[in-house]
Design an enzyme around this catalytic site. Structure first.
Site, mmCIF file in Angstrom:
data_model
loop_
_atom_site.group_PDB
_atom_site.id
_atom_site.type_symbol
_atom_site.label_atom_id
_atom_site.label_comp_id
_atom_site.label_asym_id
_atom_site.label_seq_id
_atom_site.Cartn_x
_atom_site.Cartn_y
_atom_site.Cartn_z
ATOM 1 N N GLU A 83 0.934 -1.186 -0.095
ATOM 2 C CA GLU A 83 0.157 0.068 -0.037
ATOM 3 C C GLU A 83 0.799 1.169 0.178
ATOM 4 O O GLU A 83 0.241 2.341 -0.329
ATOM 5 C CB GLU A 83 -0.896 -0.199 1.225
ATOM 6 C CG GLU A 83 -2.037 -0.979 1.259
ATOM 7 C CD GLU A 83 -3.269 -0.575 0.114
ATOM 8 O OE1 GLU A 83 -3.102 0.341 -0.377
ATOM 9 O OE2 GLU A 83 -3.840 -1.632 -0.202
ATOM 10 N N GLU A 94 7.112 -21.897 7.979
ATOM 11 C CA GLU A 94 7.648 -20.763 9.172
ATOM 12 C C GLU A 94 8.730 -21.388 10.102
ATOM 13 O O GLU A 94 9.377 -20.872 11.020
ATOM 14 C CB GLU A 94 6.429 -20.664 10.055
ATOM 15 C CG GLU A 94 5.878 -21.686 10.655
ATOM 16 C CD GLU A 94 4.484 -21.250 11.633
ATOM 17 O OE1 GLU A 94 4.860 -21.546 12.942
ATOM 18 O OE2 GLU A 94 3.521 -20.699 11.166
#
Length: 270
Positions: A81, A112
């Protein structure tokens, strides 16, 4: 100090399957209301990290978020963004998720748990001494994130983190930790809920405050935003109209000619 994962503790609500939709929504909302208060307690930590990020970006550095699962996705969202909102280069703020971009839509098994992969991923971006790396992990124990920050520390790269458990291994690894302790989730262990909301709020604060400090906002307007669709062009035209008091058509021509609200206003000659 004993480390307790409050994000994994049992919900204070029982028998969720017996609740009506109305009860479910109200109880979730009651929990969500507590999140901004938890964020407020962490403002001194957030301020310290923002100040460091601004200093490094002024030196030509970049900002990286690293995370897995929900935390990784939130970092990618915030990074993506920044260019349209503030008109910054696409590589100034970067989101890296364990398992690669494919993990944004679909979980990658065991990604992960790889403690060495984050540094490999960062090296793909030519990570350097002026950059800042922020690890995001609700639990504060994600190996991918902790391993990445540990190697950054060894290479004198500034590290920060956003986590939701106090005294976690991640917070102890980061030079600038942010700990937003939101407590047990409504749905036990579902850290995409309150913990994820807290992370999103902190990321909003971090990137927005940093970009304002870097001069990417004028007044309260996104004067450097990218004019990438009709809605944003119309917003830009109205911002130009407001700042230099010209009709819509003239403001539109100025915006088209100069490419941004800031440039249109700065180059306007009465």
């Amino acid at each position: 100090m004993t480390f307790t994962k409050t994000t994994e503790q049992s919900s204070k609500y029982e028998h969720l399957e017996q609740m009506s939709v109305h009860e479910l929504l109200n109880n979730i909302n009651e929990e969500d209301i507590t999140v901004p208060h938890a964020v407020k307690k962490a403002i001194p930590q957030i301020e310290a990290l923002v100040t460091q990020v601004v200093a490094n970006l002024k030196l030509g550095g970049r900002l990286f978020y690293i995370g897995a699962g929900t935390s990784g996705r939130l970092g990618v969202v915030d990074a993506s963004e920044c260019p349209p909102t503030f008109g910054v280069p696409f590589d100034l703020v970067n989101g890296i998720i364990a398992g690669g971009d494919g993990a944004i839509r679909r979980a990658v098994e065991n990604a992960e748990d790889n403690a060495t992969q984050a540094w490999i991923d960062l090296q793909m971006h030519n990570i350097g001494p002026n950059d800042v790396v922020i690890g995001i992990a609700a639990s504060g124990t994600t190996p991918y994130v902790i391993g990445g920050l540990e190697t950054c520390n060894q290479n004198n790269i500034v590290t920060g983190c956003i986590t939701n458990n106090a005294g976690s291994p991640l917070a102890l690894t980061a030079k600038f930790p942010i700990e937003v302790v939101v407590g047990p989730e409504f749905l036990t262990g579902s850290s995409r809920m309150k913990a994820g909301t807290a992370q999103k709020l902190v990321l909003n604060m971090l990137s927005t405050a940093a970009m304002i400090q870097l001069g990417r906002v004028k007044g309260n307007k996104m004067v450097d935003m990218r004019l990438s669709n009709v809605k944003l062009v119309d917003r830009g035209v109205k911002m130009v109209m407001e700042q230099i008091s010209v009709p819509y058509e003239e403001a539109s021509e100025l915006l088209k000619k100069y490419g941004s609200v800031r440039n249109a206003v700065d180059n306007y000659k009465k």
